[in-house]
Design an enzyme around this catalytic site. Structure first.
Site, short mmCIF file in Angstrom:
data_model
loop_
_atom_site.label_atom_id
_atom_site.label_comp_id
_atom_site.label_asym_id
_atom_site.label_seq_id
_atom_site.Cartn_x
_atom_site.Cartn_y
_atom_site.Cartn_z
N SER A 113 38.40 68.22 -67.46
CA SER A 113 38.31 68.99 -68.70
C SER A 113 39.66 69.25 -69.34
O SER A 113 39.77 69.35 -70.56
CB SER A 113 37.61 70.33 -68.44
OG SER A 113 36.26 70.12 -68.08
N ASP A 164 40.48 79.11 -68.82
CA ASP A 164 40.01 77.84 -68.28
C ASP A 164 40.48 76.68 -69.17
O ASP A 164 41.03 76.90 -70.25
CB ASP A 164 38.49 77.85 -68.16
CG ASP A 164 37.96 76.81 -67.19
OD1 ASP A 164 38.75 76.29 -66.38
OD2 ASP A 164 36.75 76.52 -67.24
N THR A 166 39.53 74.19 -71.32
CA THR A 166 39.36 73.88 -72.74
C THR A 166 40.07 74.87 -73.66
O THR A 166 40.89 74.46 -74.49
CB THR A 166 37.87 73.77 -73.09
OG1 THR A 166 37.26 72.77 -72.26
CG2 THR A 166 37.68 73.38 -74.55
N GLU A 306 33.18 76.93 -77.24
CA GLU A 306 32.82 76.09 -76.10
C GLU A 306 31.58 76.61 -75.39
O GLU A 306 31.51 77.78 -75.01
CB GLU A 306 33.97 76.01 -75.09
CG GLU A 306 33.64 75.06 -73.94
CD GLU A 306 34.68 75.09 -72.82
OE1 GLU A 306 34.90 74.03 -72.21
OE2 GLU A 306 35.27 76.16 -72.57
N ASP A 311 28.88 72.48 -68.03
CA ASP A 311 29.66 71.76 -67.04
C ASP A 311 29.40 72.29 -65.63
O ASP A 311 29.20 71.51 -64.69
CB ASP A 311 31.14 71.88 -67.38
CG ASP A 311 32.05 71.27 -66.33
OD1 ASP A 311 31.97 70.05 -66.13
OD2 ASP A 311 32.83 72.01 -65.72
N HIS A 355 33.50 65.39 -71.52
CA HIS A 355 33.03 64.41 -70.54
C HIS A 355 31.60 64.77 -70.17
O HIS A 355 31.07 65.82 -70.58
CB HIS A 355 33.91 64.44 -69.27
CG HIS A 355 34.03 65.82 -68.69
ND1 HIS A 355 33.02 66.42 -67.99
CD2 HIS A 355 35.04 66.73 -68.74
CE1 HIS A 355 33.38 67.64 -67.62
NE2 HIS A 355 34.62 67.86 -68.10
#
Length: 547
Positions: A113, A164, A166, A306, A311, A355
């Site tokens: 990520s 985190d 992103t 986000e 994920d 991803h």
């Protein structure tokens, strides 16, 4: 032309009556015309009391962390089953599909990520683990920073820790994603460019507080929340009640630091709405606040949104949590669409994934015989909590209960039957759970596999995959961005198949900024790990295979 026959009648027996009726018709037509003009004027002016600058723009970038095409299939079919919808019912995202993205990093065909987000924020490929730095570990200018220096307001809205990968890749520069203490400092303004973010909403109080404070995990003794709020440098909200006092974004004082959870905000399937807002609620507050704060400016805003925990559900191979996370993101996307429709400022929203996670497929061969062509969304509907939640529940119960029979009854009745909706658990499954009570990570996988097996949902990995991911786009019906969005890659548009860095280049082009100039300003940024972190740095590649 209006049909006047019903007004005049079938016959006109006298000149007086005919003339009188004609005057009546003309009066009615005149009244209708005036009404139309009045309504048109109200519609034209009702959305805003002012006219924005001709080049004013809002740029909204949305990331579905870990969501591949199969996640959409899974969530769409689940929603159709749950809500008894026809097969042609689709998600809001589905209506805005415009292309796909290739996701490799500079160090691997399978990105993490951090590298994926850096491709978006800086428009360049970097190594797995890189946060706003190039392959040589030099800080790279981000689209958020470029727009902030142009006078835009900026925001970050996530469901994971705000430190985190992103959100960090847009708002900080460190060599490795695990440097979350330093990321928190930079997000508040401690690096050469000063404060670049105006609004933060997400989880992750942990890295803003020292370990000596309840809920803190910083390695040093700094209490960043206290440092940055006691002198009104930032306004702060830390719980649902304080979030609700923001009044949907109408009562926000910028800059706003909203840290709504110690770590990640719970999965939507587990989320207590009285304790945690949904992603859609967070997005609405951010859009309202940023729009209100820029209404008298000739500059708009940049907002990163986000859906972070799609994920995590992929890493956990948890289909029940996965579908709820995708649908929660779809609701947030609807909020963005509504904002675009109502705004008189040219606004573009681009949504994509960094991803795919889990190697998800909506089928699974569960026996050596010829596979069934089916999967069962009802199994996911019957499960009322994530594997993460249930693992914690089991571990907590067994800590205070040593009686083997009591524990087994709790597992079969409370967990399997009540929480997971499984009435046919096998003796082997009960044994598997009991054997992994001391290894929560493995217990999590056992529970999620029980759901995946029965729903015939397939997974190929607990990590990421290299599958191409979708690109979605929405834009105002006026202005210049609409044409650009739907151009091919050769024209810096997003139609068709792209490398992930082209999405970053698209935002750079739309914004009319030069990221290389921002890079020049970042040379003195502190970004290397401290000596304490060197061991982590050396083992990073192994450690972050599951991130």
């Amino acid at each position: 032309m209006f049909d006047t026959k019903p007004l005049l009648g079938e016959e006109a027996p006298s000149v007086y009556n005919t003339t009188h009726r004609r005057k009546t018709v003309y009066a009615v037509l005149k009244a209708v015309a005036v009404a139309i003009l009045v309504v048109s004027a109200l519609v034209y002016s009702g959305s805003s009391s002012h006219k924005p600058a001709p080049n004013k723009k809002n740029i909204i970038f949305m990331v579905t962390d870990g969501m591949g095409p199969a996640s959409l299939s899974l969530a769409r079919s689940f929603k159709q089953f749950r809500d008894d919808l026809p097969i042609n019912d689709i998600l809001a995202l589905d209506r805005h599909l415009i292309g796909s993205s290739r996701t490799r990093s500079s160090s691997s065909l399978v990105t993490d990520s951090a590298a994926g987000a850096t491709a978006f924020s800086c428009g360049l490929k970097s190594y797995n683990g890189a946060i706003g730095v190039d392959p040589s570990k030099n800080p790279c200018g981000t689209i958020l920073e470029a727009l902030k220096l142009q006078g835009y307001l900026t925001g970050l809205v996530v469901t994971t820790r705000i430190t985190d990968a992103t959100p960090a890749a847009f708002s900080s520069h460190v060599d490795y994603r695990f440097q979350e203490d330093l990321i928190a400092e930079q997000q508040l303004g401690e690096y050469p460019l000063g404060r670049m973010v105006d609004l933060i909403i997400g989880g992750g109080r942990c890295h803003f507080l020292p370990a000596s404070v309840d809920g803190g995990c910083r390695a040093d003794s700094r209490n960043l929340i206290k440092e940055y709020t006691e002198n009104d440098i930032w306004s702060y909200v830390g719980n649902r009640q304080q979030f609700d006092e923001l009044d949907g974004g109408k009562n926000v004082t910028l800059p706003l630091l909203g840290l709504l959870a110690t770590s990640d905000i719970p999965y939507d399937i587990d989320r207590n709405p009285k304790q945690y807002p949904s992603l859609a609620e967070q997005v609405k507050v951010a859009l309202t606040a940023l729009s209100k704060a820029t209404e008298d400016s000739d500059k708009g805003f940049f907002l990163l949104i986000e859906g972070s925990r799609i994920d995590h559900a992929g890493h956990h191979n948890d289909p029940s949590a996965q579908v709820r996370e995708v649908l929660a993101y779809d609701e947030a996307y609807k909020e963005v669409l509504k904002f675009i429709e109502d705004s008189d400022v040219e606004t573009v929203a681009v949504s994509t994934s960094d991803h795919e996670t889990g190697g998800l497929v909506t089928s699974r061969q569960v026996s050596p015989s010829y596979p069934d062509y089916i999967w069962y969304p009802e199994v996911l509907l019957n499960c009322s909590h994530s594997g993460e939640f249930l693992t914690s529940k089991i571990v907590s119960f067994t800590r205070s209960n040593s009686d083997a029979k009591v524990v087994e009854d709790f597992i079969t009745k409370e967990i399997f039957q009540n929480d997971m909706g499984i009435q046919d658990a096998t003796a082997q499954e009960v044994k598997d759970v009991k054997e992994n009570l001391s290894t929560p990570g493995q217990l999590l996988y056992v529970l999620n596999n029980m759901i995946s097996l029965r729903s015939q949902t397939g997974w190929t990995t607990h990590g990421h995959s290299a599958v191409d991911v979708n690109i979605y786009g929405a834009v105002s019906n006026f202005g210049s961005i609409k044409t650009q969005l739907y151009q091919s890659a050769e024209n810096v548009g997003l139609l068709g198949n792209h490398e992930n860095i082209e999405i970053g280049k698209f935002m750079e082009s739309v914004a009319g900024v030069d990221l290389s100039k921002i890079t020049e300003l970042l040379k003195d940024t502190k970004h290397h790990p401290s000596s304490v972190d060197e061991i982590n740095a050396n083992s990073f590649d192994q450690y972050h295979q599951t991130q």
